[in-house]
Write a protein that holds these residues in place. Structure first.
Motif, PDB file in Angstrom:
ATOM      1  N   VAL A  88      42.606  37.788  44.010  1.00 57.36           N
ATOM      2  CA  VAL A  88      42.848  38.966  44.834  1.00 57.36           C
ATOM      3  C   VAL A  88      41.652  39.891  44.638  1.00 57.36           C
ATOM      4  O   VAL A  88      41.324  40.273  43.507  1.00 57.36           O
ATOM      5  N   ARG A  89      41.003  40.227  45.738  1.00 59.15           N
ATOM      6  CA  ARG A  89      39.851  41.126  45.692  1.00 59.15           C
ATOM      7  C   ARG A  89      40.246  42.479  46.272  1.00 59.15           C
ATOM      8  O   ARG A  89      41.009  42.559  47.216  1.00 59.15           O
ATOM      9  N   ALA A  90      39.680  43.510  45.679  1.00 59.71           N
ATOM     10  CA  ALA A  90      39.958  44.866  46.162  1.00 59.71           C
ATOM     11  C   ALA A  90      38.736  45.737  45.898  1.00 59.71           C
ATOM     12  O   ALA A  90      37.909  45.429  45.032  1.00 59.71           O
ATOM     13  N   ARG A  99      41.000  39.956  40.590  1.00 58.17           N
ATOM     14  CA  ARG A  99      41.978  39.564  39.588  1.00 58.17           C
ATOM     15  C   ARG A  99      42.651  38.295  40.073  1.00 58.17           C
ATOM     16  O   ARG A  99      42.705  38.018  41.272  1.00 58.17           O
ATOM     17  N   VAL A 100      43.129  37.545  39.129  1.00 59.65           N
ATOM     18  CA  VAL A 100      43.803  36.290  39.437  1.00 59.65           C
ATOM     19  C   VAL A 100      45.295  36.510  39.285  1.00 59.65           C
ATOM     20  O   VAL A 100      45.759  37.007  38.255  1.00 59.65           O
ATOM     21  N   VAL A 101      46.030  36.164  40.325  1.00 56.32           N
ATOM     22  CA  VAL A 101      47.483  36.241  40.302  1.00 56.32           C
ATOM     23  C   VAL A 101      47.991  34.806  40.240  1.00 56.32           C
ATOM     24  O   VAL A 101      47.611  33.976  41.068  1.00 56.32           O
TER      25      VAL A 101
END
Length: 179
Positions: A88-90, A99-101
């Motif tokens: 997930v990129r933000a 971050r990796v979900v």
């Protein structure tokens, strides 16, 4: 237990948790305590270290070997490991954050190793190679594509010595010089 060829990238190091020592197969991930030792050596966060985490890493290691060996269905198995996580990129105060979900947190290390493998492969399809010296089972990362052995000090020297002795034997068994 001292393991050969440490310091490789995560996915390659995971592959190298199996090796041959004095003719005996060794597997650092055969036990949960071996898993903990591997994590300490790699300076990875221990987090949850139980049988399930160990099993995810052993599974991913076998999948990576199968992919490298080009076995049928191996890519689908690797994709199944990768499907357990999502990047997930933000944008956060002008900075890209990733971050990796994960669908199951016990797969974190296995997912990271699979993701690392893809990253290394992006430098070239043959950048992860198996040592050319039988019976060595180690792998190494070589983006140049020129390296043949896991280590010059070990397998490389043995291969060169074997060739040297073969040449010497061939020269020694040739025809007798004329008197």
């Amino acid at each position: 237990m001292e393991r050969p060829l440490t310091g490789e990238p995560l996915s390659v190091d995971l592959l190298n948790t199996v090796w041959v020592e004095r003719g005996q197969d060794r597997d650092w991930l055969a036990t949960v305590s071996g898993l903990r030792s591997w994590l300490r050596e790699r300076e990875l966060p221990a987090g949850r270290t139980d049988e399930h985490v160990r099993a995810t890493l052993v599974h991913t290691r076998s999948v990576l070997r199968a992919v490298i060996d080009g076995l049928a269905g191996a890519e689908e198995q690797l994709n199944a490991v990768l499907a357990r996580g999502l990047i997930v990129r933000a944008l956060d105060h002008g900075q890209l954050r990733e971050r990796v979900v994960l669908s199951d947190e016990t797969w974190r290390l296995a997912w990271q190793a699979a993701d690392d493998y893809l990253h290394l492969r992006s430098t070239g399809p043959a950048s992860i190679r198996r040592c050319a010296q039988p019976p060595c089972v180690l792998f190494f990362y070589d983006p140049s594509g020129r390296r043949r052995w896991c280590s010059m000090a070990g397998c490389g020297n043995r291969a060169k010595a074997r060739r040297h002795y073969a040449r010497e034997k061939a020269v020694g068994s040739g025809p007798e010089p004329a008197a």
